[in-house]
Scaffold this active site. Structure first.
Site, short mmCIF file in Angstrom:
data_model
loop_
_atom_site.label_atom_id
_atom_site.label_comp_id
_atom_site.label_asym_id
_atom_site.label_seq_id
_atom_site.Cartn_x
_atom_site.Cartn_y
_atom_site.Cartn_z
N GLU A 55 -40.44 -15.14 99.94
CA GLU A 55 -41.81 -15.45 100.29
C GLU A 55 -42.67 -14.19 100.37
OE1 GLU A 55 -39.29 -18.38 102.80
OE2 GLU A 55 -39.02 -16.47 101.75
N ALA A 167 8.52 -17.30 81.55
CA ALA A 167 9.52 -17.37 82.61
C ALA A 167 9.76 -16.01 83.23
CB ALA A 167 10.82 -17.93 82.05
N SER A 229 1.54 -11.63 104.92
CA SER A 229 2.06 -11.93 106.25
C SER A 229 2.92 -10.82 106.83
CB SER A 229 2.85 -13.24 106.22
OG SER A 229 2.01 -14.34 105.95
#
Length: 375
Positions: A55, A167, A229
């Site tokens: 604005e 794989a 973790s």
């Protein structure tokens, strides 16, 4: 209620807002158009945090012509003092007569007060014009303000038979260069990129921005987050070789692990920001708590680039808001690695369902965007 010019002006404001797609974070992307009658006299958009809002830019461009004009804004004007003064006050001082905005701002510091202030001072205020498009532009900001967590996009790249790597783990590169550059733009619009420790140990990624063109110089630094973790990230990982913050999120050590945890933490201090959360029943970082942590760090959109285990865990926990899947026109075979590791299902109808919201060819590859289906 709204005229064709109103729609045209708001559409232009949305175009302007989109210019801040990769630079406005963590603020919302906002555009503004000032018009007298059907003549546009000022335009602006929010470029980056700490600088004037849309604005203000538009009012500066309009000058004295703003008095008695209409302001079209893609988000409810703010009414509070942050890094910049309230936009509602700026509109009042400029003598704007009418304000049309697309969507309400759910920020608790705004949440209807911007519109209320304007109405109390006699302005005509209308909302809801092109609301769906405006909400999509700020989907992460709106979600964070409402729920406290970011919008989670999971990026996946696969072969035609749904494999992500050979794989032996080789996946460089399943997709072509155009798709990989497209990924950089998704990173750039996100506040953070998340991966798991498995990906760090297997691929040693940098996860930085490598856009071929600006505005990576203009946008805030990308936060790189590793779900780790047990704090197994090597201190010499390439994550630490490029500028920007790395956040390692670990689980609080269990009995007997405190010494090893402290040693690993000491080796990583100074290289990364370390956060510790209370573990779940399996001793892992709870994913919902991780997302809440990132929400508190003002992350609106989270881009996830991870292996099948973390991708599957997020999907299984119903924490994914969007999948961005790149499909390469090649086959790998049944020995290849899967797209996501999900728990075994007894019934097909229990499998996660998604709705396709967009499909696009990116170079040689196909990009699919999907969101969880409402059933």
């Amino acid at each position: 209620m709204f005229s064709e010019f109103d729609r045209s002006a708001m559409s232009r404001a949305l175009e302007l807002a989109a210019r801040g797609l990769e630079t406005a974070h963590p603020n919302p992307r906002v555009g503004c158009v000032i018009a007298r009658g059907e003549r546009i006299v000022g335009e602006g958009w929010h470029e980056r945090t700490g600088e004037p809002h849309a604005e203000v830019h538009a009012l500066r461009a309009a000058g004295d012509a703003a008095a008695g004009a209409t302001a079209y804004v893609t988000l409810e004007p703010c009414s509070h003092h942050g890094r910049t003064p309230p936009c509602a006050d700026a509109l009042l001082r400029a003598g704007i007569a009418r304000v049309v905005f697309a969507v309400d701002d759910p920020n608790p510091r705004v949440n209807g007060r911007g519109a209320q202030v304007l109405r109390e001072h006699g302005l005509q205020v209308e909302s809801g014009l092109l609301a769906e498009a405006a909400a999509e532009l700020n989907i992460g900001f709106l979600q964070r303000m409402r729920t406290g967590r970011p919008w989670v996009r999971v990026k996946l790249a696969m072969s035609l038979d749904g494999r992500t790597a050979l794989a032996n783990g080789d996946s460089h590169w399943i997709t072509a260069p155009a798709a990989r550059q497209d990924v950089q733009h998704w990173r750039a619009r996100s506040g953070a990129v998340l991966t798991g420790i498995g990906t760090v140990l297997a691929d040693d990624p940098r996860l930085d921005l490598r856009l071929q063109e600006p505005p990576q110089e203009a946008r805030p630094p990308l936060l790189r987050v590793v779900l780790d973790s047990r704090l197994r990230t090597p201190p010499q990982a390439r994550l630490f070789s490029v500028p920007g913050e790395v956040l390692l999120v670990a689980a609080a050590p269990r009995a007997g692990e405190q010494t090893e945890h402290a040693q690993r933490r000491a080796a990583l201090e100074g290289r990364a920001t370390l956060a510790t959360l209370e573990p779940d029943a399996q001793g892992q970082v709870p994913l919902a708590a991780l997302l809440a942590l990132l929400g508190r760090r003002d992350i609106n959109e989270l881009w996830v680039e991870a292996g099948p285990r973390l991708a599957g865990a997020l999907i299984g926990a119903h924490l994914v808001d969007e999948l961005v899947v790149y499909v390469a026109p090649r086959l790998i075979g049944p020995q290849g690695r899967p797209l996501a590791e999900l728990p075994g299902l007894a019934r097909l109808q229990d499998s996660p369902w998604f709705t396709l919201i967009d499909s696009r060819q990116i170079g040689a590859d196909l990009r699919l965007r999907l969101r969880p289906a409402r059933r």
